[in-house]
Design an enzyme around this catalytic site. Structure first.
Site, short mmCIF file in Angstrom:
data_model
loop_
_atom_site.label_atom_id
_atom_site.label_comp_id
_atom_site.label_asym_id
_atom_site.label_seq_id
_atom_site.Cartn_x
_atom_site.Cartn_y
_atom_site.Cartn_z
CD GLN A 131 11.75 60.06 77.48
OE1 GLN A 131 11.68 60.69 76.16
NE2 GLN A 131 11.90 58.84 77.65
CB CYS A 179 -1.42 51.14 92.82
SG CYS A 179 -1.61 49.00 92.73
CE LYS A 234 -5.67 51.44 93.47
NZ LYS A 234 -5.35 50.40 93.45
CD GLU A 293 -4.62 45.61 93.38
OE1 GLU A 293 -4.51 44.62 92.88
OE2 GLU A 293 -3.80 46.46 94.13
CB VAL A 318 2.19 52.17 98.85
CG1 VAL A 318 3.37 53.10 99.41
CG2 VAL A 318 0.91 51.34 99.15
CB THR A 319 4.89 49.94 95.55
OG1 THR A 319 4.19 49.26 94.18
CG2 THR A 319 4.05 48.76 96.42
CE LYS A 363 -0.93 44.73 89.03
NZ LYS A 363 -2.34 43.04 88.98
CG ASP A 366 -3.81 50.66 96.11
OD1 ASP A 366 -5.53 51.64 95.82
OD2 ASP A 366 -3.15 50.03 95.43
#
Length: 269
Positions: free
Chosen positions: A225, A185, A152, A94, A180-181, A155, A46
């Site tokens: 994690q 997205c 698309k 987008e 971005v961002t 997002k 994007d």
């Protein structure tokens, strides 16, 4: 440190040119990993005028577009390196159909908001409408005719697109993610890809947010994690690894000029 996997054949990868197939260990969080280049694609998310340019939709919403534009130079460097290496390269945009038939009501009319909305006239045409100048990718990062563009409506890059079909057809297992961002997205795409079994490597300095601390938290969420959603690296480390793997031409290839390819239209989906 993980063991370097067995080298794969160039025949495993159908996308791009001058494929490179032996992995190189790259410094990344939460731990260094080898990148299987022949099964890796760069996806640039994007980088559109409506989001990045002054006076566009992003700024009209009260955002500081200079925060997003910091990602442009690292993205340019990555794009050049990926092209030199012959990696598969994808770009996303987008946006919505001109009749807005694919635009959900809540996304178009946010209750209580007086800010500009998708489909309204803007300085770069109708906001986030396919075919309008604002919907297109900025000239600094414009796709080559041979690079796939994914249009698309949401997002995430997988929602209501044929991205997964393309990746499966090209035998891609690893995604180098920038754009971005970061928290919207980029993160949505990474989460979608993670659920589908792809290893996502987010390039931290080649992503950006209008709100810097959103970027920082989103990046940390990717690799914490033990790599909850993937891995994180920076453009310098990645480009250095790419430079090591740039294909070398044989002597007879260097002596003979390459024929110019016939012009092609950019692939859009």
């Amino acid at each position: 440190m993980p063991t370097t996997p067995i080298l794969t054949s160039n025949n495993d990868h159908q996308g791009g040119t001058n494929s490179i197939n032996d992995p190189v260990l790259v410094d990344m969080k939460p731990y260094p990993l080898p990148i299987p280049w022949s099964k890796t694609a760069l996806i640039m998310i994007d980088m559109q005028a409506d989001f990045l340019n002054e006076g566009g939709f992003g700024e009209a919403l009260g955002n500081d577009v200079s925060q997003l534009r910091k990602a442009i130079p690292p993205c340019q460097a990555l794009l050049e390196a990926a092209r030199n290496c012959g990696l598969t390269i994808l770009h996303t945009r987008e946006g919505h159909r001109p009749d807005l038939s694919d635009l959900h009501p809540h996304k178009r009319h946010r209750p209580g908001s007086r800010q500009p909305t998708i489909g309204q006239p803007g300085p770069f045409g109708r906001i986030l409408v396919r075919g309008e100048p604002g919907h297109d990718i900025i000239s600094d990062l414009y796709p080559l005719p041979t690079e796939t563009v994914i249009d698309k409506p949401g997002k995430g890059s997988f929602y209501a697109t044929d991205l997964e079909c393309i990746l499966r057809a090209q035998n891609i297992t690893t995604l180098l993610v920038c754009g971005v961002t970061t928290e919207v997205c980029v993160h949505t795409t990474v989460r979608e890809a993670n659920d589908r079994g792809y290893h996502c490597i987010v390039i931290e300095d080649a992503c950006a947010s209008y709100t810097p601390h959103f970027h920082d938290v989103a990046i940390e969420m990717v690799w914490k994690q033990g790599g909850l959603f993937g891995s994180v690296t920076d453009s310098t480390s990645l480009i250095q690894a790419m430079m090591k793997k740039q294909p070398t031409k044989k002597k007879d290839e260097e002596d003979s000029p390459e024929p110019e390819p016939a012009p092609k239209k950019a692939r859009q989906t």
